[in-house]
Design an enzyme around this catalytic site. Sequence first.
Site, PDB file in Angstrom:
ATOM      1  N   ASP A 104       0.767  -1.244  -0.199  1.00  0.00           N
ATOM      2  CA  ASP A 104       0.148   0.058   0.221  1.00  0.00           C
ATOM      3  C   ASP A 104       0.882   1.212  -0.052  1.00  0.00           C
ATOM      4  O   ASP A 104       1.676   1.446  -0.816  1.00  0.00           O
ATOM      5  CB  ASP A 104      -1.063  -0.166   1.297  1.00  0.00           C
ATOM      6  CG  ASP A 104      -2.020   1.134   1.265  1.00  0.00           C
ATOM      7  OD1 ASP A 104      -3.034   1.079   0.583  1.00  0.00           O
ATOM      8  OD2 ASP A 104      -1.745   2.022   2.236  1.00  0.00           O
ATOM      9  N   TYR A 153     -11.845   8.132  -1.345  1.00  0.00           N
ATOM     10  CA  TYR A 153     -11.284   8.076   0.117  1.00  0.00           C
ATOM     11  C   TYR A 153     -10.156   9.187  -0.067  1.00  0.00           C
ATOM     12  O   TYR A 153      -9.812  10.088   1.175  1.00  0.00           O
ATOM     13  CB  TYR A 153     -10.785   6.821   0.613  1.00  0.00           C
ATOM     14  CG  TYR A 153      -9.816   6.080  -0.150  1.00  0.00           C
ATOM     15  CD1 TYR A 153      -8.401   6.383   0.705  1.00  0.00           C
ATOM     16  CD2 TYR A 153      -9.633   5.513  -1.457  1.00  0.00           C
ATOM     17  CE1 TYR A 153      -7.286   5.582   0.181  1.00  0.00           C
ATOM     18  CE2 TYR A 153      -8.664   5.048  -1.831  1.00  0.00           C
ATOM     19  CZ  TYR A 153      -7.718   4.962  -1.232  1.00  0.00           C
ATOM     20  OH  TYR A 153      -6.456   4.459  -1.828  1.00  0.00           O
ATOM     21  N   TYR A 231      -1.054  11.273   2.485  1.00  0.00           N
ATOM     22  CA  TYR A 231      -2.346  11.578   1.348  1.00  0.00           C
ATOM     23  C   TYR A 231      -2.327  13.083   1.050  1.00  0.00           C
ATOM     24  O   TYR A 231      -2.527  13.474   0.101  1.00  0.00           O
ATOM     25  CB  TYR A 231      -3.655  11.091   1.547  1.00  0.00           C
ATOM     26  CG  TYR A 231      -3.622   9.521   1.848  1.00  0.00           C
ATOM     27  CD1 TYR A 231      -3.728   8.770   0.848  1.00  0.00           C
ATOM     28  CD2 TYR A 231      -3.362   8.921   3.036  1.00  0.00           C
ATOM     29  CE1 TYR A 231      -3.645   7.309   0.888  1.00  0.00           C
ATOM     30  CE2 TYR A 231      -3.513   7.512   3.417  1.00  0.00           C
ATOM     31  CZ  TYR A 231      -3.570   6.766   2.235  1.00  0.00           C
ATOM     32  OH  TYR A 231      -3.583   5.453   2.119  1.00  0.00           O
ATOM     33  N   HIS A 296      -7.200  -6.475  -0.774  1.00  0.00           N
ATOM     34  CA  HIS A 296      -6.164  -5.522  -0.599  1.00  0.00           C
ATOM     35  C   HIS A 296      -5.140  -5.935   0.357  1.00  0.00           C
ATOM     36  O   HIS A 296      -3.791  -5.875   0.337  1.00  0.00           O
ATOM     37  CB  HIS A 296      -6.683  -4.191  -0.157  1.00  0.00           C
ATOM     38  CG  HIS A 296      -5.825  -3.140  -0.168  1.00  0.00           C
ATOM     39  ND1 HIS A 296      -4.896  -2.692  -1.182  1.00  0.00           N
ATOM     40  CD2 HIS A 296      -5.461  -2.300   0.896  1.00  0.00           C
ATOM     41  CE1 HIS A 296      -4.228  -1.555  -0.659  1.00  0.00           C
ATOM     42  NE2 HIS A 296      -4.452  -1.509   0.755  1.00  0.00           N
TER      43      HIS A 296
END
Length: 317
Positions: A104, A153, A231, A296
């Site tokens: 990830d 998201y 992010y 995931h």
Amino acid sequence: MVDSIQHKTVSVNGINMHVADKGPEDGPIILFLHGFPGLWFTWRHQIIALSDLGYRTVAPDLRGYGDSDAPPSISSYTHFHAVGDLVALIDWLGAEKVFVVGHDMGALLAWYLCMFRPDRVKALVSLSTSFYPRNPKVKPVAGFRALYGDDFYIVRFQEPGEIETRFAEYGAERVLKSLYSRHSPKPLHLHKGKEFDDAPITLPSWMSQEDLKYYASKYEQKGFTGPLNYYRALDLDWELTAPWTKSQVQVPVKFMVGDMDLAYNMVGMKEYIHGGGFKKDVPALEEVVVMVGVAHFINEEKPEEVNKHIYDFFQKF
């Protein structure tokens, strides 16, 4: 078995980083990099199995996570900060080069470690997140918004404090349970006002209630802001990495992904991975493994298979 893992605090790049460490000190080192919403604990199965096979397995809580420091500024969470932490950790370990496994966001950081400092990486196993070239015409957040809308998201994560307030209202355990229980290739949307209203009642078979409580305890202590800041720094990363546009990754790589992984099913991703683009950008890409029926959190969902793939690949070097 998890109790046999040693825990240390290491001073790296101006922060204190918590590190889980197991295996012979003179063994070849594997550096494990977790993503969101992970911790060092994400790698518990890999740490135990691969240390038993003679590797020194090292898994930090990345900056902002768990028991590592969490600088307050969004601008402290760029790829350069994170890679700086990792290079300093490799130095602390006394190694010239290490093997790297990332998942990830941790895989994204691993790609940039390989791009910025290929001299420090023997080989990479990337889980879930492939390399993807910088698009000089589109900033990441604007690109995600155009493809998936305002409730996607990554877009929802952008406003400082906004999603943290919602997470606090639901509670860390419910948020994490919902994220870890998700087994869908569809884009993850967090609809305003009802982000986790449909959270699953039961955990997936590969996660125990005790596991969930460990994760939740760390997020209750630390909060989500540090992890979310990665992010929030994506557009800044895009600006800072402009000099590396069209750069290749020059280390040996194995890529593994589940066919139910939302990252694998993003627009254009399968075409890039299987259509020649991935191999062009990563010339030493040796293998792409697609695991059927897996979502995931591949290294937790199918630990034995993933451990074997990691071991078989790194044994070549």
